[in-house]
Design a protein around this motif. Sequence first.
Motif, short mmCIF file in Angstrom:
data_model
loop_
_atom_site.label_atom_id
_atom_site.label_comp_id
_atom_site.label_asym_id
_atom_site.label_seq_id
_atom_site.Cartn_x
_atom_site.Cartn_y
_atom_site.Cartn_z
N HIS A 406 0.81 -1.23 -0.05
CA HIS A 406 0.12 -0.09 0.02
C HIS A 406 0.88 1.27 -0.01
O HIS A 406 1.86 1.32 0.73
CB HIS A 406 -0.89 0.09 1.27
CG HIS A 406 -1.79 -1.06 1.20
ND1 HIS A 406 -3.02 -1.27 0.53
CD2 HIS A 406 -1.78 -2.39 1.92
CE1 HIS A 406 -3.69 -2.42 0.99
NE2 HIS A 406 -3.01 -2.90 1.81
N CYS A 465 -4.30 5.38 1.98
CA CYS A 465 -3.58 4.59 1.03
C CYS A 465 -3.64 5.49 -0.27
O CYS A 465 -5.09 5.83 -0.40
CB CYS A 465 -4.32 3.28 0.88
SG CYS A 465 -3.33 2.23 -0.45
N MET A 467 -3.72 4.24 -3.23
CA MET A 467 -4.37 3.22 -4.32
C MET A 467 -6.00 3.81 -4.10
O MET A 467 -6.53 3.72 -2.96
CB MET A 467 -4.36 1.77 -3.98
CG MET A 467 -2.94 1.29 -4.26
SD MET A 467 -2.67 -0.19 -3.87
CE MET A 467 -3.32 -1.18 -5.32
N HIS A 470 -8.75 1.82 -2.76
CA HIS A 470 -8.70 1.47 -1.15
C HIS A 470 -8.90 2.43 -0.59
O HIS A 470 -9.74 2.46 0.53
CB HIS A 470 -7.07 0.95 -1.08
CG HIS A 470 -6.62 -0.02 -1.57
ND1 HIS A 470 -5.34 -0.62 -1.48
CD2 HIS A 470 -7.10 -1.09 -2.65
CE1 HIS A 470 -5.16 -1.75 -2.27
NE2 HIS A 470 -6.43 -2.13 -2.72
N MET A 475 -9.84 3.40 3.30
CA MET A 475 -8.56 3.10 3.71
C MET A 475 -7.76 4.37 4.09
O MET A 475 -6.82 4.80 3.47
CB MET A 475 -7.75 2.31 3.12
CG MET A 475 -6.29 1.73 3.51
SD MET A 475 -5.36 0.60 2.56
CE MET A 475 -3.96 0.35 3.81
#
Length: 576
Positions: A406, A465, A467, A470, A475
Motif C-alpha cells: 500500500h 492509501c 491506491m 482502497h 483506507m
Amino acid sequence: MATLRISVLFTFLLFIGSLIAQNPLPIPSLLTGPEYDLILQKGTKEFFSGIPTTTMGVNGDILGPTLVLNAGETVKLNVQNNLGEPSTIHWHGLHVHPANDGGPHTVIENGTTWSPQFEVLDKAGTYWYHPHLHMKTAEHVTKGIAGFIIVRDDEESKLLLPRTYGLDDIPLVIQSRAFDTNKQFLTLSALDNTILVNCTIDPYVEVPAQVVRLRLLNGSTERVYRFGFEGDHSFHLIGTDGGLLPSPVTMTRLNLSPGERIEILVDLMGMENSSIFLKSFASELSNGTYGADNPSIMPMGSIQGYASNPLNGQDFEVLRLDIIQQTNFPVLQIPTTLVNDQPFVASQANMTRSLTFQAAQMNMNTMVNGPFVINGSSFNLQTINYQIPINNIEIWELTNMTAIAHPFHIHDVQFYILDINGNPPPAHLSGRKDVVLVPPGNGTVRFIAQFSDFSDPVIPYMYHCHMLSHEDAGMMGQFLVTGGTTSIQPGDEHTFQFFPNPTNDYLTVVLNSDIQGHILLTDHLGRSVKGLSVKHIQGNTLLYDLRHLPTGAYWIQMASDNGSVTTAKGFQIVRD
Ligand code: C2O
Ligand code: CU
Ligand code: CU
C-alpha cells in the motif's frame, strides 16, 4: 539484393514504428501566479479514432495546466466547479493550512468557486493537484482531473539544472486506464491495460541531445511502475516527492507507486537522431505489488480481471524519446551536489504512533482486494483519529498485515523514512517524501515528520492509501493539528454552547449569559454564509436552519456590542 533486404527491413521497421509510439506527447500549459484561475469541467477526448471518451479536466477536456509556484510568494487559486456535481481540489504535497488543503471536508459545490490563498512554504520540487471528494476520488481522477505543481525556490535556481519547461524539463504523468467496450473509462477495474502519458496513448517526445530533466508522476489509481530505460541506460535521481536530494543518485531502475513523484536527469549527449524508450520493467516487480505477476504475496489470491491484463508482470514501453539537436544553452553535466537538507533523526521524536493495515475481514481474497482498514477502522468523516499537538515531531510506524503493498500518503507534512522492514532506506528513499510504499506480509515502514505552522480546531488533514480504490473504500483516517494560534482565535469556552456537532439540519446556539451583540456564521474561510449572515442576539437560544448549506466546516463567531467578548467556535455540516 542486400539493398533490397535492407529497404524491406527498413519499411518493416517504419511499419512497426507507426504501430507504436505514434502520438506526440502533449505538454500541459503553464500557469504562473500570483493568481491562478482553474475551471473544473466536463469534456471528451478521442483516444480511439471516431469515438469520443467522456472526460473531466481543468481549463480543458482532460488533465490541467501546470502551476508554477515561487517559494515565499502568496498565491490565490480560484477553483470554479462546472462539473455538474461536487468535487474538491487537493494540493498534494504542499504544506498549507487544512482549510486550504482541499481535502474531503472542503467541498466545492457545483457552480461555486473556492479561492484558497496561502504563502508557498514548500521547497522546489514536483507536486500535483487532484480531486479528493470522499468516495469519488478514483472516479474524478480516472476521468482526467490531475495537474502538476512545480515549486521553484532560490536554492534550486542557483543549480545548473535543465529548467526550460517542455524543452529540457518535461512533466510526465503516467497512468493506466481501463476502457469499456464503448471506449469509456472504467473506474475501479483491474482491466487497466492502456498506458497513458499526459493522457496520450503510445506517445513520443522530442528531446535534445544533452542533459534532460524528466518529472515523473505516478497518477495511476493503483498501478506501481518499475521505471528504467531501454538498454539499461542509466539516469540520475535528483528529487523525490517534496524536494531535491543532497546529491544525484545514479540508477537504472526505480519503482514509483501511486501519488509518488521523482525528478531524474538523463544524459542524452551524442545520441542525436536516435530513439530510446522509457519502460516499466514490471517483470521485475515482486509479487504483492499491483503491477507484478501476482498482486498478492499469497499464491492463490488475486484481483478479478488482473491475470488477463497484459501489463501485469510484463515489461512494457511507456514513452519513446526521439533525440534531436541540442538547444542553445544546453546543460551538459550532471551536477555532483544539489541542496542541503537535514532529515530528522529518531531521537528528536516526541512520540511514536502505530498504524496497522488489515483487511476488514481476513481471507485469501480480501487480503488483496480489501476493503482495508487502518487500526481496525474504516474512514468516517465525523471521526477524528488523532489530535497532534502543533510542532510535534512524530514517528509513524506502519505495519502492513495484508497481502498487497500500500502506498501510504499523509497530508500537511513531508517526512523522512527511518527504515523499511527494519533496514535504513536506500539513498533514493532518503529525501523528502509524502508517499511511501509499505511492503506486504507484515512489512513495516517507520517515518519521521514535524507538524508545524498550521493548526485548526475543526478541519482535519488526511492520511490514506493512495491506491484510490482502497482510499475510497475507507483506507483513510484524519488528524487535527491542535494548540497553535489560528487565523480565527478560539475565545472563552463559556460564552456560548451549541449542538449538535456535526449537524445535518439545524444548529442550536445557547448563550450562557446576557450579552448584547451579534452572532455570525461563516464558512471555514471566514466568509459569511448566504441567508444566515448576522443574527442579533435577543433571547438566550437561537435556532439556525442549515438545511440549504453544503457539507463542510463552518465557524460560529460572536461579538458583543461593547467589544468585551469575541469568540469563535467551529462546527461541521455532514450529510451522507
Ligand atoms: Cu494525493 Cu490525500 O492525496
Ligand atoms: Cu495529499
Ligand atoms: Cu492500499
